[in-house]
Design an enzyme around this catalytic site. Structure first.
Site, PDB file in Angstrom:
ATOM      1  N   GLY A 196       0.783  -1.230   0.000  1.00 33.35           N
ATOM      2  CA  GLY A 196       0.000   0.000   0.000  1.00 33.35           C
ATOM      3  C   GLY A 196       0.816   1.281   0.000  1.00 33.35           C
ATOM      4  N   ASN A 254       1.743   2.986  -2.668  1.00 31.01           N
ATOM      5  CA  ASN A 254       1.103   3.914  -3.618  1.00 31.01           C
ATOM      6  C   ASN A 254      -0.189   4.479  -3.053  1.00 31.01           C
ATOM      7  OD1 ASN A 254       2.413   4.224  -6.449  1.00 31.01           O
ATOM      8  ND2 ASN A 254       2.769   2.081  -5.871  1.00 31.01           N
ATOM      9  N   MET A 306      -4.194  -7.110  -6.813  1.00 28.85           N
ATOM     10  CA  MET A 306      -3.692  -8.208  -7.635  1.00 28.85           C
ATOM     11  C   MET A 306      -4.777  -9.173  -8.121  1.00 28.85           C
ATOM     12  SD  MET A 306      -0.758  -6.956  -7.835  1.00 28.85           S
ATOM     13  CE  MET A 306       0.329  -8.101  -8.687  1.00 28.85           C
ATOM     14  N   ASN A 323      -5.469   2.334 -13.084  1.00 27.89           N
ATOM     15  CA  ASN A 323      -4.520   1.365 -12.528  1.00 27.89           C
ATOM     16  C   ASN A 323      -3.108   1.864 -12.743  1.00 27.89           C
ATOM     17  OD1 ASN A 323      -3.558  -1.205 -11.532  1.00 27.89           O
ATOM     18  ND2 ASN A 323      -3.106  -1.770 -13.651  1.00 27.89           N
ATOM     19  N   HIS A 375       0.718   0.441 -13.309  1.00 24.15           N
ATOM     20  CA  HIS A 375       1.420  -0.792 -13.677  1.00 24.15           C
ATOM     21  C   HIS A 375       2.919  -0.495 -13.742  1.00 24.15           C
ATOM     22  CE1 HIS A 375       1.874  -4.766 -15.324  1.00 24.15           C
ATOM     23  NE2 HIS A 375       2.728  -4.254 -16.200  1.00 24.15           N
TER      24      HIS A 375
HETATM   25  C1  GAR Z   1       3.291  -1.318  -7.463  1.00 25.74           C
HETATM   26  O1  GAR Z   1       4.593  -1.373  -8.004  1.00 25.74           O
HETATM   27  C2  GAR Z   1       2.260  -1.410  -8.566  1.00 25.74           C
HETATM   28  O2  GAR Z   1       2.665  -0.760  -9.742  1.00 25.74           O
HETATM   29  C3  GAR Z   1       2.181  -2.902  -8.766  1.00 25.74           C
HETATM   30  O3  GAR Z   1       2.211  -3.418  -7.468  1.00 25.74           O
HETATM   31  C4  GAR Z   1       3.016  -2.574  -6.644  1.00 25.74           C
HETATM   32  C5  GAR Z   1       2.242  -2.280  -5.383  1.00 25.74           C
HETATM   33  O4  GAR Z   1       3.058  -1.653  -4.428  1.00 25.74           O
HETATM   34  N1  GAR Z   1       0.999  -3.274  -9.458  1.00 25.74           N
HETATM   35  C6  GAR Z   1       0.955  -4.330 -10.282  1.00 25.74           C
HETATM   36  O5  GAR Z   1       1.900  -5.068 -10.488  1.00 25.74           O
HETATM   37  C7  GAR Z   1      -0.390  -4.566 -10.934  1.00 25.74           C
HETATM   38  N2  GAR Z   1      -0.282  -5.548 -11.958  1.00 25.74           N
HETATM   39  P1  GAR Z   1       2.391  -0.912  -3.196  1.00 25.74           P
HETATM   40  O6  GAR Z   1       1.380  -1.881  -2.582  1.00 25.74           O
HETATM   41  O7  GAR Z   1       3.517  -0.633  -2.267  1.00 25.74           O
HETATM   42  O8  GAR Z   1       1.737   0.322  -3.734  1.00 25.74           O
END
Ligand code: GAR
Length: 197
Positions: A13, A15, A92, A109, A111
């Site tokens: 979390g 982001n 996810m 989203n 990515h």
């Molecule tokens: C982030 O790097 C996001 O871009 C990626 O998961 C991470 C979450 O980090 N998302 C994906 O791979 C979606 N396919 P966080 O929970 O620390 O924000």
């Protein structure tokens, strides 16, 4: 009127935290973070959201017999909180076409790759192992495909010869923390819109 924002998470979390902090600091005008949805009861995101005083609802796939029932439980929370916009931030699970249709143009989203390269759940590792010279970060509207929706913003991230997977992850995250707020601003201000076919 502020757009009522729900943020969907499954993991750390960071982001989500960055978006909420920036909104609360007045750096993203016109958004109000009113709900966090986590499909994972162990997600680090949960305590972060609680500390920032944003309500969290945990909806676990395993508690429902089917995907539509799982998504209906999420939809009930979204409707109860009168959500205008959904930001996926490390969520996810793949949302079904029915869910996407219902919120068409209102789901974004982030990515961790320069789409259309390296779609899927392990984009940073896949780019690192492919030994490409650059990868990136993309923020896009969600459509019925996986990581295929219209792109709002993207930025390249170089992979240097001395990079490790960990250093590359750190570089990607640093770019994410700038790009996601910028993209959210574009969506809220109406400068980025889901294209009508
Ligand atoms: C982030 O790097 C996001 O871009 C990626 O998961 C991470 C979450 O980090 N998302 C994906 O791979 C979606 N396919 P966080 O929970 O620390 O924000």
């Amino acid at each position: 009127m502020n757009k009522r924002l729900a943020i969907f998470v499954s993991g750390n979390g960071t982001n989500m935290e960055n978006l909420i902090r920036r909104i609360q600091a007045g750096q993203i005008f016109g958004a109000e973070p009113v709900l966090v949805i986590s499909d994972n009861p162990q997600a680090g995101a949960i305590s972060k959201a609680e500390r920032l005083r944003v309500p969290v609802r945990i909806v676990e796939r395993k508690n429902f017999l089917s995907k539509p029932e799982f998504e209906n439980a999420i939809i009930r929370h979204l409707e109860a909180s009168q959500i205008d916009l959904i930001a996926l931030a490390g969520f996810m699970k793949i949302l079904s076409p029915d869910f996407v249709k219902r919120y068409r143009g209102r789901i974004i989203n982030i990515h961790p790759a320069y789409l259309p390269d390296f779609r899927g759940a392990h984009a940073i590792r896949d780019a690192f192992e492919a030994k490409v010279k650059e990868t990136g970060v993309t923020v896009h509207f969600v459509d019925e495909g996986v990581d295929t929706g219209p792109i709002i913003l993207q930025r390249k991230v170089p992979i240097d010869p001395q990079d490790t997977l960990e250093s590359l992850e750190a570089k990607i995250h640093a770019v994410e923390y700038e790009l996601y707020p910028e993209a959210l601003r574009l969506v809220i201000s109406g400068k980025a819109k889901f294209p009508l076919k």
